[in-house]
Scaffold this active site. Sequence first.
Site: not given
Length: 315
Positions: A228, A257, A275
């Site tokens: 993360r 994000e 991602h």
Amino acid sequence: MSRIAVLVPGKIHERVLARLKECFDIIEADASALDSETAGRIRGVAVSGTFGAQAIDSLPNVELISSFGVGYDGVDAKHAGSKGVVVTNTPEVLNDDVADTAIGLLLNTIREFPRAESWLRDGNWKPGQNYPLSRFSLKGRHVGLYGLGRIGREIANRLEPFKVKISYHTRSRHADASYDYYPTLKALAEAVDTMIAIVPKTPQTHKTVNAEILAALGPGGVLINVGRGWIVDEDALAAALSSGALGAAGLDVFYDEPNVPEALLALPNAVLLPHMASGSVPTRNAMADLVVDNLIEWFGNGKALTPVPEAPVKG
Ligand code: NAP
Ligand code: 8YV
């Protein structure tokens, strides 16, 4: 007989919706937008993203929250557990794709394949003109895994044929792992020249990959993050990559994000992915199936397939 009502707050994989519609009464809405009669009918939730304490509290009869993804940091699982609500996630089915992405990112970062391809496509390959030698090689590296869980193990399995030395840091030693264990992240960073982070977003992991850790990895050091964005201090990372205090970084995840800091976008020694580690059609389908199957099993047989540890399993 009326069907069990399941709330779908926000966007989710289309296969989740299609399959849920076969078995449940689906309500696509924000928990905060429900009238009290509808909120009272909701017994299950299928969510991709956030579902906090307020949303949980607004559903008096909710039993199970089925979350899309193995990381379930968007769901307040502790609060759910305290109320006897079960939370499930989608572990295991994505291990291979995420581990493959970690290895791909590692090679791309160390050998500069994306940059070399752009160089070729931009028409730079001419007689007598070759892409510069990559500064780094994977050969002889010492890789430190920050996290050795389901995905970390698969990354380690894939690293073994590359003949690199493998070490790891987790909160406690894993007796069944043959790799060297370091009880602190700092000690791991000092020992290795390459770090792959694959730990969850928790209060304890916040910005743990900071300036001190990056300095310990050093000018020849490489950071790969598929866990993360939360676990990396991005300002410190951009500064270290820019000054040469850290050699290179490959990132699939970011702090905020989809906002990727300009400072990282501008750096030639950073490889950046949106991602996408679990983002293949087969793996996302398997994750979608697990989201639905958890709800079906719970309401059919009273057992969740993949409950997270915070939430007590009822029944
Ligand atoms: P897992 O099996 O629960 O493994 C988590 C690992 O992190 C364990 O080895 C755990 O070891 C370690 N860990 C947890 N807290 C720690 C801490 N404070 N300090 C040091 N180590 C710590 O989880 P997983 O299935 O491998 O997934 C890991 C994470 O990857 C997910 O939570 C998610 O955030 C991320 N992920 C990202 C993508 C992507 O698309 N990029 C895809 C899937 C998953 P100990 O318990 O021994 O400390
Ligand atoms: C997904 C992930 O991209 O499983 C996780 O924890 O980060 C990824 O597999 C995400 O959960 C889907 O939104």
